[in-house]
Design a protein around this motif. Sequence first.
Motif, short mmCIF file in Angstrom:
data_model
loop_
_atom_site.label_atom_id
_atom_site.label_comp_id
_atom_site.label_asym_id
_atom_site.label_seq_id
_atom_site.Cartn_x
_atom_site.Cartn_y
_atom_site.Cartn_z
N TYR A 137 -2.79 -19.25 -29.97
CA TYR A 137 -4.04 -18.88 -29.32
C TYR A 137 -3.85 -18.81 -27.81
O TYR A 137 -3.16 -19.64 -27.21
N GLN A 138 -4.51 -17.80 -27.20
CA GLN A 138 -4.33 -17.53 -25.79
C GLN A 138 -5.66 -17.64 -25.04
O GLN A 138 -6.73 -17.48 -25.62
N ASP A 139 -5.56 -17.91 -23.75
CA ASP A 139 -6.75 -17.92 -22.89
C ASP A 139 -7.37 -16.52 -22.88
O ASP A 139 -6.66 -15.51 -22.85
N GLY A 140 -8.69 -16.47 -22.97
CA GLY A 140 -9.38 -15.19 -22.97
C GLY A 140 -9.33 -14.47 -24.32
O GLY A 140 -9.49 -13.25 -24.38
N GLN A 141 -9.12 -15.23 -25.38
CA GLN A 141 -8.96 -14.62 -26.70
C GLN A 141 -10.18 -14.88 -27.58
O GLN A 141 -10.75 -15.98 -27.59
N LEU A 142 -10.56 -13.87 -28.33
CA LEU A 142 -11.66 -13.95 -29.30
C LEU A 142 -11.08 -14.19 -30.68
O LEU A 142 -10.01 -13.67 -31.02
N MET A 143 -11.76 -14.96 -31.50
CA MET A 143 -11.36 -15.11 -32.90
C MET A 143 -12.58 -15.51 -33.72
O MET A 143 -13.58 -15.98 -33.20
N TYR A 144 -12.50 -15.27 -35.02
CA TYR A 144 -13.55 -15.76 -35.91
C TYR A 144 -12.92 -16.28 -37.19
O TYR A 144 -11.78 -15.93 -37.53
N MET A 145 -13.65 -17.14 -37.89
CA MET A 145 -13.17 -17.75 -39.13
C MET A 145 -14.23 -17.62 -40.22
O MET A 145 -15.38 -18.00 -40.02
N GLU A 146 -13.83 -17.06 -41.35
CA GLU A 146 -14.67 -17.00 -42.55
C GLU A 146 -14.02 -17.89 -43.60
O GLU A 146 -12.92 -17.61 -44.07
N LEU A 147 -14.72 -18.96 -43.94
CA LEU A 147 -14.18 -19.98 -44.84
C LEU A 147 -15.20 -20.29 -45.93
O LEU A 147 -16.38 -19.99 -45.80
N SER A 148 -14.74 -20.95 -46.98
CA SER A 148 -15.68 -21.47 -47.97
C SER A 148 -15.15 -22.73 -48.60
O SER A 148 -13.97 -22.81 -48.96
N GLY A 149 -16.02 -23.72 -48.72
CA GLY A 149 -15.71 -24.86 -49.57
C GLY A 149 -15.84 -24.44 -51.02
O GLY A 149 -16.50 -23.45 -51.34
N SER A 150 -15.22 -25.18 -51.90
CA SER A 150 -15.33 -24.91 -53.34
C SER A 150 -15.43 -26.24 -54.07
O SER A 150 -14.61 -27.14 -53.85
N TYR A 151 -16.44 -26.34 -54.92
CA TYR A 151 -16.65 -27.54 -55.72
C TYR A 151 -17.09 -27.14 -57.11
O TYR A 151 -18.06 -26.41 -57.27
N LYS A 152 -16.32 -27.58 -58.13
CA LYS A 152 -16.57 -27.16 -59.52
C LYS A 152 -16.60 -25.64 -59.61
O LYS A 152 -17.34 -25.07 -60.41
N ARG A 153 -15.80 -24.97 -58.77
CA ARG A 153 -15.67 -23.53 -58.67
C ARG A 153 -16.86 -22.86 -58.01
O ARG A 153 -16.93 -21.62 -57.96
N TYR A 154 -17.80 -23.60 -57.45
CA TYR A 154 -18.94 -23.03 -56.74
C TYR A 154 -18.64 -23.00 -55.25
O TYR A 154 -18.09 -23.95 -54.70
N HIS A 155 -19.03 -21.89 -54.60
CA HIS A 155 -18.66 -21.63 -53.22
C HIS A 155 -19.87 -21.53 -52.31
O HIS A 155 -20.98 -21.22 -52.74
N ALA A 156 -19.63 -21.78 -51.02
CA ALA A 156 -20.64 -21.61 -49.97
C ALA A 156 -19.94 -21.11 -48.72
O ALA A 156 -19.54 -21.90 -47.86
N PRO A 157 -19.75 -19.81 -48.57
CA PRO A 157 -19.02 -19.27 -47.43
C PRO A 157 -19.78 -19.44 -46.11
O PRO A 157 -21.02 -19.48 -46.08
N LEU A 158 -19.02 -19.48 -45.03
CA LEU A 158 -19.56 -19.65 -43.69
C LEU A 158 -18.61 -19.00 -42.69
O LEU A 158 -17.39 -19.16 -42.81
N THR A 159 -19.16 -18.26 -41.72
CA THR A 159 -18.34 -17.62 -40.69
C THR A 159 -18.89 -17.95 -39.32
O THR A 159 -20.10 -17.94 -39.11
N ARG A 160 -17.99 -18.25 -38.37
CA ARG A 160 -18.37 -18.45 -37.00
C ARG A 160 -17.33 -17.79 -36.07
O ARG A 160 -16.14 -17.71 -36.42
N THR A 161 -17.80 -17.33 -34.92
CA THR A 161 -16.95 -16.66 -33.94
C THR A 161 -16.73 -17.59 -32.74
O THR A 161 -17.66 -18.29 -32.31
N ILE A 162 -15.51 -17.59 -32.23
CA ILE A 162 -15.10 -18.50 -31.16
C ILE A 162 -14.43 -17.70 -30.05
O ILE A 162 -13.67 -16.74 -30.33
#
Length: 400
Positions: free
Chosen positions: A248-273
Amino acid sequence: MLQFVKKEKVLPFKKEEYQDRVKNVKMSMEEQGIDVLLITDPANMNYISGYDALSYYVPQGVIVALDLEEPVCIVRLQDLFCATETTWMITENVIAYPDKYLWEPKALHVMDFIGDFLKGKNLHLKRIGLEFDTYFFNAHWYKSLEKCLPDSTFIDATSLVNWIRGQKSEKELEYMNIAARIVEKTMTNAINKIAIGERESNVAAGIYNDLIIGTGEYGGEYPSLAPIMPAGDRTAGAHFSWTTEGTYQDGQLMYMELSGSYKRYHAPLTRTIFIGEPPNLVKETAKIVIEGLNVALDKIKPGVTCEEVEKAWQTTINKYGLQKESRMGYTVGLSYPPVWTENTAYFKPGEKTILKPNMTFHMMPGLWLDGYGVAITETLRVTETGCETITKFPRELFIR
């Protein structure tokens, strides 16, 4: 000889809930003129039978027939114990095929085994529904069934079970909430780890660690999709993951799309940094995405159509001269790789699906523009009067 203490089988849901699911599937089958349904999508197999194992790389299936009281689960012999341990049906309704059906699939195929089973139950002359458009049913399988069952009538039953999965039970919502707590913890730790000079792969490793460790009270499972986490100009792409050598570099944009999984059930979440001081263009784009997201969330309530929700979002971003061509949300919940969408209703133009209580969606208002992208998303549940987000996380552009 080794002796082990056998644990009592504990299923994610009560037998009665599985039986209700089968009842609903049979009602839909009757409405569509289907007598026998062969389910090969592993999420649909799990929903009906409880079957849960890393076996979906070989042919397998669950059969629901109007003439059979219980479903029948057909798996590879090597996976028989996995099936008997995770399904709710009587042992006789869990059937295994030997490995010879995998050795020369052009000569002898698992669909031959399934076809012979249907003939043995006098179900081969019935109207048989198949999940034509799924990752886990291909043209060769279909041709094998046609050859084995020349007198059968095959009907496209793609998404028949998927649609029944739409409105979640209280226990399903409980599992999605646990998945949400897992992804919130993971997202927090991942954002805190991002720093100038930090390797992208190190952050990815931490994400996997946190997704599996879970909340402390609840452990996590592998998600149906790898973390999406592009940085720099790669944020202009919707589905990049980390780079193996990148830092990662200074002045850099990134985002993350992730999901937890429990008993195969998901809840995705995305945030930009943004690392450093974000330029006005990025800050303004983030504000537009958040405004559009909030407007769309406010639009949701029972009786509203999916296209009305998408229009609320689209109208908002149009004010700023922006337009999103792709859908901005989809049903989510129970899933296996390669995706966590349930492949039914979408927030998109022309989608006439009417929202009902306890339907769950991943609202995905990402904007991928010239040279950069911003995505801020939520997993939500339709309530009796509106909606609530299952994921609970600050809705903002994060600055590191």
